[in-house]
Design an enzyme around this catalytic site. Sequence first.
Site, PDB file in Angstrom:
ATOM      1  N   ASN B 405     -11.308  29.688 -37.512  1.00 16.17           N
ATOM      2  CA  ASN B 405     -12.509  30.405 -37.097  1.00 16.17           C
ATOM      3  C   ASN B 405     -12.987  29.942 -35.720  1.00 16.17           C
ATOM      4  OD1 ASN B 405     -14.972  31.643 -36.779  1.00 16.17           O
ATOM      5  ND2 ASN B 405     -15.733  31.148 -38.809  1.00 16.17           N
ATOM      6  N   ASP B 406     -13.541  28.758 -35.638  1.00 12.18           N
ATOM      7  CA  ASP B 406     -14.116  28.301 -34.366  1.00 12.18           C
ATOM      8  C   ASP B 406     -13.087  28.234 -33.239  1.00 12.18           C
ATOM      9  OD1 ASP B 406     -16.616  28.069 -35.466  1.00 12.18           O
ATOM     10  OD2 ASP B 406     -16.308  25.994 -36.098  1.00 12.18           O
ATOM     11  N   VAL B 407     -11.833  27.924 -33.581  1.00 12.30           N
ATOM     12  CA  VAL B 407     -10.831  27.755 -32.522  1.00 12.30           C
ATOM     13  C   VAL B 407     -10.391  29.088 -31.914  1.00 12.30           C
ATOM     14  CG1 VAL B 407      -9.969  25.573 -33.459  1.00 12.30           C
ATOM     15  CG2 VAL B 407      -8.859  27.712 -34.125  1.00 12.30           C
ATOM     16  N   VAL B 408     -10.863  30.222 -32.484  1.00 13.18           N
ATOM     17  CA  VAL B 408     -10.570  31.520 -31.876  1.00 13.18           C
ATOM     18  C   VAL B 408     -11.865  32.245 -31.492  1.00 13.18           C
ATOM     19  CG1 VAL B 408      -8.335  31.861 -33.004  1.00 13.18           C
ATOM     20  CG2 VAL B 408     -10.406  32.617 -34.174  1.00 13.18           C
ATOM     21  N   SER B 446     -18.908  25.112 -36.989  1.00 17.87           N
ATOM     22  CA  SER B 446     -19.945  25.005 -35.980  1.00 17.87           C
ATOM     23  C   SER B 446     -21.173  25.834 -36.341  1.00 17.87           C
ATOM     24  CB  SER B 446     -19.403  25.459 -34.627  1.00 17.87           C
ATOM     25  OG  SER B 446     -19.093  26.825 -34.695  1.00 17.87           O
TER      26      SER B 446
END
Lengths: 93, 480
Positions: B405-408, B446
């Site tokens: 999720n956060d890494v994209v 996050s």
Amino acid sequence: MTFVENLTIFVLAAFVGYEIITKIPTNLHTPLMSGANAISGITLLGSVVVAGSGSTQLATVLGFVAVVMATINVVGGYLVSHFMLDQFSKGGR
Amino acid sequence: MAGILGGLTQSVLQLTYLVAGVFFIQGLRDMTHPRTATRGNMISSAGMFLAVVITILWFEMLSPLVVGAGMLVGGGIGAWLAVSVETTEMPQLVGLFNGFGGGASAVVAGAELVDVLASGGSLTLGLTATASIAGIIGAVTFWGSLVAGGKLHGVVGDSPVSDTVGHAIKVFFFIGSVAAGLFLVVQPDMFGSVPLASFLPSYWVLVATASILGVFLVLPIGGADMPVVIALLNSYSGLAAATTGFVLNNTVLIIAGTLVGASGLILTVIMCESMNRSLTNVLFGGLGSGDDNVEDMEDIYEGNITETSPEEVEMLLETAGRVVIVPGYGMAVGQAQHAVAELAELLEEDGVDVEFGIHPVAGRMPGHMNALLAEADVSYEKMRELEDVNPMFSQTDVVIVTGANDVVNPSANEDTDSPIAGMPVLDVAEAQTVIVNKRSLSPGFSDIPNPLFARDNTSMLFGDAKESMQSLVNEYKESR
């Protein structure tokens, strides 16, 4: 061996470590970590000497505890690393 | 000091330690390539074996049974853990092993103090100072690792105290352990007439306070920051061993410990850079709570979410020429790596160009996704790093994001106010079509919404990673 001699080794080893580790690819970071982990079990040497010296009962007990913990670290770390690297080499066929 | 080989000069011992040190360095050098890495690990373990054997033979072993029994018990537990643990539980296992290394260092440093006093020696400044440092680092590593492992295993929850109280506890016990260390260091001079043995308890006070410090250092840190914590504890376990080397005047302990310290520290820095956060921020700050993000989320997602099904994705894949799969922690939790690997293999058989785009902090430890995919027989050449895969997304037909999720999250690039602003992310939205496989629209670690989900070229494939990937595989097989 003086403190300064020990410090010399420490500083030089830090540079060697930096040079080598920065070249290790992301792919291998997990096996690196568990392999490095096993190396930190080197404290086993100290544990063995303390446990074997049998100077006092307290030192022997502490030594035994330290030997157990360090050996878990060494054996477990190398084995986990080995199994993982095995999978990497299979994948790399 | 006379062991079996004790009649030989000290040089024999020192030279063997030098050889062991060289083995460790060569072992790590071989780790720089997957082809030689297995050999490297073996060389490194041979170095360890050599160092242990010469130690047992050279030093006097008055109680060989204690040593033998300890190694047997420890070896048994270590081997059992290594064999029985699933790849998905690897982060907590690595964390646990870190802890044992650090714990052993702290105990050895204490035992050496006991030993020196018992044999009528004096506590020199060098001895007490390095023993104090080894004790603090070792105890923090041991308890910090247990907490980290417990969190990763889901048996330890979040911190029961507020941030302010937590910080106060940390400061208090840090000062406490340093004070106990200072007391140990200055006492031989200041309290000359008092029996030395009566100062020894201060070492154990130091260990106790450092233990509590270790617990509270790791307790408030969240799951997605664990790669940093695990790498840092790895570094600590090495530093603890190196400091114990100072205590015992043992060169190979210093060399080996320092190598590990450097390794862990470099990994820590890489992990922090991959999140565009400072180490201080990861350890003491944490990301803010996202109370005001709920409305944002509704605004962004409302009416903009396209849902898809395995059937539809399968049709997309039939016409695709290039596919990139982006795995995240959800793949690890769902143990979906085998299904993902099978899908990649099927696509490749049909001539589709398939790669894996792996973010450095995806998962719970450095290289977590790589290890899981390797377990599922994915070739390491297919696993691409962020810098390599990002320029290629514009030429990619389909991106499948599973459990990440956060890494994209494109906010990292586009929204300067975002908590993750500036974090390097995988620019998956550049691709023609993005399929996001996720259980729900709930935010990631996050706690911020992900505008990627609302993009026109993004479709959501809701469901558990393993089930979704498996049904995709089944659909694909049927249509062939």
